[in-house]
Design an enzyme around this catalytic site. Structure first.
Site, PDB file in Angstrom:
ATOM      1  N   GLY A   1       0.820  -1.200   0.000  1.00  0.00           N
ATOM      2  CA  GLY A   1       0.000   0.000   0.000  1.00  0.00           C
ATOM      3  C   GLY A   1       0.855   1.252   0.000  1.00  0.00           C
ATOM      4  N   CYS A   2       0.193   2.388  -0.229  1.00  0.00           N
ATOM      5  CA  CYS A   2       0.915   3.650  -0.363  1.00  0.00           C
ATOM      6  C   CYS A   2       1.462   4.127   0.973  1.00  0.00           C
ATOM      7  CB  CYS A   2       0.015   4.698  -0.998  1.00  0.00           C
ATOM      8  SG  CYS A   2      -1.626   4.825  -0.280  1.00  0.00           S
ATOM      9  N   TYR A   3       0.641   4.091   2.010  1.00  0.00           N
ATOM     10  CA  TYR A   3       1.138   4.492   3.326  1.00  0.00           C
ATOM     11  C   TYR A   3       2.302   3.600   3.747  1.00  0.00           C
ATOM     12  CZ  TYR A   3      -2.824   7.586   4.567  1.00  0.00           C
ATOM     13  OH  TYR A   3      -3.734   8.604   4.645  1.00  0.00           O
TER      14      TYR A   3
ATOM     15  N   THR B   1       5.694   4.086   2.103  1.00  0.00           N
ATOM     16  CA  THR B   1       6.363   5.292   2.568  1.00  0.00           C
ATOM     17  C   THR B   1       6.954   5.090   3.953  1.00  0.00           C
ATOM     18  OG1 THR B   1       4.597   6.423   1.370  1.00  0.00           O
ATOM     19  CG2 THR B   1       6.045   7.788   2.720  1.00  0.00           C
TER      20      THR B   1
END
Lengths: 353, 353, 353, 353
Positions: free
Chosen positions: C156-158, C161
């Site tokens: 996922g994006c979170y 990161t």
């Protein structure tokens, strides 16, 4: 908003939309009004604060289904329902209580010509008698009739903005009526709170486009009023554009001057017309109105410029689509209907930045 | 961007502005180009990444003052300096090295008529001979001359957008040239990176207004090219509006059709003209172009609609002001000047959302 | 994107979402890839350009229903379907063609622990054997396994990161694992293109709020990887906030330093780890990473600061949620799976402004 | 704003900034106030409407230079001057007229400890005696002293938000004071109207970043008040982030609970403390406050959540930085100083959307 016997009792039908919330925001500061009923079918049973957290600290009745609302106790009903439904609901209101006063924010009663209505909306009008009775609620133009009205058809946001800019010019014959070109820009709140892909942040921000080119329904309303002012049928070009912002309308009107009028004649026509108006202002020469000047307020600002094209001028007007373009003007009309000072509850300044 | 002997050596004067950064962004993916010098007076001594962190990971020469740059080693000089300075710097470049190739992104060499230049810019041109030599860099219209040019005057962002929409129509005589009305909308990056109150986020976001009404300098450039296409002097109305967004231009052009042409004639005129163009596209009937379609790309999309006003049409065109409206077209011109495929380094897709 | 026999054949399932469009945007510039099938149930029969006008000029197959797509001809299937559906579709893909390579952009195969999956997603996993086989697609951490993978669970994006920022620090033992507090900020495109009131422009712009406080599903994925790096179970605080912007994630991670490490030790740990990585960069001391640096690019930038609280540090990381946080990393994984240079097709610079 | 003998006479020094405009916006609706002087050095001689068109229709005195203003006629002076200048101007005000009442919106009189002031601002205080006299203007906490104050140091926007959230919790001992971590998010209007590249629309929109990490001056003010509430020196982590929006502050405070308190204890501590406050509200469990709820209003909304990390909680608070965070609270303080109802002139609802 504590109850008080001498306050005007207000019901808002369709309170879960942006115009409903805006009515509540403004009425919360109205010294003579008290909200007694709020309806919203899908959110019935909830407090308004659950739907609009910015209003959560107000003491308000919970949302109910329209059939559960005790509308008989209302002095004024604001109607913010979808097209179509509106006609039947309002017909029902008057059947139940003929002396009811209703301010309708939908487009259902704005077109006086029933054929025109049928053409633009695809069906015969379902309340043609009421249609004939409805008073068009552009306050600055119809004050006297509004003071006696039972049913007010509150104008659309685009139309309010355009008509305030152009009606005096058309009426005075200082612009030609054959090739009025209106390039309109609107924030996205005008499209309402409905769940549409086209109105997602990702689809609206950081970009601009025209929509409904050559066929936006508001043009019928604009032409109706311009024709009335001109004394003959007027057709206009009208191209709305969606802006990456929430609130505000800018109408850039490209007009040809007529009867020897120059730019200063246009400006003085407007200045003269609006000199005593509390909500309509003509900007000084050289100043270009910005929607930021009117964000959150009931004001309209109009600017006039000479065009580079000889004999032509550019008239720019700005409003907040949810205030002067909807709920603010509705309250202005209510004030007129009730004999209150027209600015009551509408004296908030614009919010900038 | 490792050095390579067979690559084209590039210098960018005025690299600390948005068009400079955009040249670097695009040239970083250009297989035949190598950046050898970057100048910026105020930021001299810094790496470009200190000024534009999004480019920090590229291997690039540091920023230097223009007089410190070894421009003699450059095959192509892109010049992104302010108005006025530009004329003197470019004159100096050619004095030092007559065979230099220069692509100027300022407005200084765009107006062929020296009187018109003096009228719009308030002084005589300081390099009138070069002015006569400069080739106007609207690639789609001046390819042959560009291939042989030493000095290219890269068009402005508004003008590129409007001219791509209107030049073929004027050339074909399908629209009248007397009352062309252009309502243009631009993102704020077109105003550059200079520290101006008017361009602060608080002043630009959530609002819209027109500026330079009736007197924007780009109109001279637009009229020059339309007049050239028409074979006679053409005057246009041109009203730019500042949008609450960074990138993108939308030109909404209100035109009267001529010589019996209808909307489909306008569309087929444009379709025929641009059928083989890699960067200019005509949208299908009913589709309204959005700046979001071209954000970050070198594309231009044009739409044609019939107006509600009989005999009139609406032509809409969108570009990214920093790409096709500035740095992308500059690289397109470089490709033409160097005999490279015109799309080299310009094949990025638009970034949406 | 002309067909070519030696190109890798790509199918994209669920191409009508933002991650689908982003795959197409990036693959359009990938020299070794050819898109052979695009599926979207509701928009089947349309060209992709009707759904995403910014891609309209590309030559692409039309959208089809998933059961109509000839997936057998695909070398790589990117799967961008909703949670739940995904498990069944991918199981079906492997049943039909066991040697298929699949990169799944949903959350369905990210959690290795089946109990954890059931806890967070409310049901038993429907393809537990595949779950066991799936390789977690954080490219920088799982390259070797990815090179041999048949099924990749793209992070996922979170999580991408946060994990790029914290995994090396946890692995090196320079931060304590007991009280990692992550304050994450995301653009709204991470919520997809679905028609939700919460994602309307009017609801998102000009404001900020936290959501899913204390219970966002991505925390399970973050904890899984941090626990793996730590060698023991790690629990973290994770509070996502919705930003009034489209793209970008900023994770502000508040950590306590451990084992005598100071801020410079954290920085050198990260610098050492990522020195050879093409897409992960550690900002110089004092520089605070901005999502603007990575908009549209596959890069991640990490900054490290000492906190005012003694013994604590702040680690900030930015990515574009649709690129390194989704489609870009998916293509990076594809490159690894195919033995291509990892940066192939991913060398676009960030778009600023 | 017609003059009236019994109205409070107001002067605003530094009226050309956003806090000045906001004072005018709010005072225009204050029934007991009359603006008698507006100063702005650079714009002296202009009407305020030339600087802030949204206020152009108000009848107001023109802007003058500070030395030209007849401040002796003012009952209340609001001072919105830059740091440093402020100390000298206010000292001069009291020398000329010791009974003057002054509300200072700058940071100059907020820090009671002169050493702390010197440390954070780099020089000795120039009006140390007044510094000792100034009352800190967090209305909810210092009402009694404010009622008797001659000089009020109006708190900063970040600090107001954080202190309303945390002071009752620290005072009640329900949270530990050793590791309070504050992740703050602010709209850009907090940075004022000065012409800075960092605040351009192109630099702010569509992105997010932290700034002043570990060294923002507001931390001194936050620690002063938390220490006062705790009875011992408190140090906090404070990391501000710039949001792509104009107005609003969200403080996300990560705290460790103490003395056996649980999340509900924190909530009831806050609820009890603010139950009678007109402007501070505690959101119901599960509701996450949004800055949109308070845009343009003087309200603060606080939410409390349990963290996933055992023993920890998350306290979120929102204000409008220009209203409760600056000009609204200044007027609230004025009301207290004058013995007026505290909500006078501050009853506007938030503007949404």
């Amino acid at each position: 908003m504590a109850a008080a016997n001498n306050k005007v009792k207000i019901a808002i039908l369709g309170a879960s939309g942006y115009t409903g919330a805006e009515l509540v925001r403004l009425l919360a500061g109205h010294p003579a009004a008290e909200i007694c009923a709020l309806t919203a079918d899908r959110q019935a049973g909830q407090p308004l604060g659950a739907v609009f957290p910015h209003l959560a600290h107000l003491r308000l009745p919970d949302l109910v289904r329209i059939e559960e609302a005790d509308l008989g106790a209302s002095d004024i009903v604001f109607c913010g329902l979808p097209h179509g439904t509106t006609q039947k609901v309002i017909r029902g209101l008057f059947e139940a209580r003929p002396e009811q006063k209703v301010i309708d924010l939908s487009a259902d009663f704005r077109l006086r010509d029933l054929d025109s209505f049928a053409e633009w909306y695809g069906h015969e009008h379902w309340a043609p008698v009421l249609q004939g009775e409805a008073v068009y609620g552009l306050t600055e133009m119809y004050r006297e009739a509004l003071a006696k009205a039972r049913l007010v058809a509150n104008p659309g946001c685009y139309t309010t903005t355009v008509e305030l800019a152009l009606l005096p010019l058309v009426g005075a014959g200082v612009i030609a009526t054959e090739d009025i070109i209106i390039d309109a820009k609107s924030g996205v709140s005008g499209a309402g709170r409905a769940e549409k892909q086209a109105n997602l942040h990702s689809e609206v921000s950081e970009g601009v486009h025209a929509y409904g080119v050559g066929r936006h329904r508001h043009v019928a309303e604009i032409e109706q009023e311009l024709s009335h002012a001109a004394g003959h049928r007027v057709t206009v070009g009208f191209t709305p554009h969606l802006m990456p912002m929430n609130r505000g309308i800018l109408a850039t009107c490209y007009v040809r001057m007529a009867n020897g009028a120059g730019v200063e004649d246009l400006r003085s026509c407007l200045t003269g017309r609006y000199d005593d108006e509390p909500f309509v202002h003509v900007a000084a020469a050289g100043l270009s109105p910005s929607t930021r000047q009117v964000r959150g307020s009931n004001h309209c600002v109009i600017g006039v410029f000479g065009d580079r094209l000889p004999g032509r001028a550019i008239v720019l007007a700005v409003t907040d689509n949810l205030v002067k373009g909807a709920s603010g003007q509705a309250i202005q009309n209510m004030n007129v209907m009730l004999g209150l000072a027209e600015t009551t509850g509408l004296e908030q300044q614009a919010l900038f930045p």
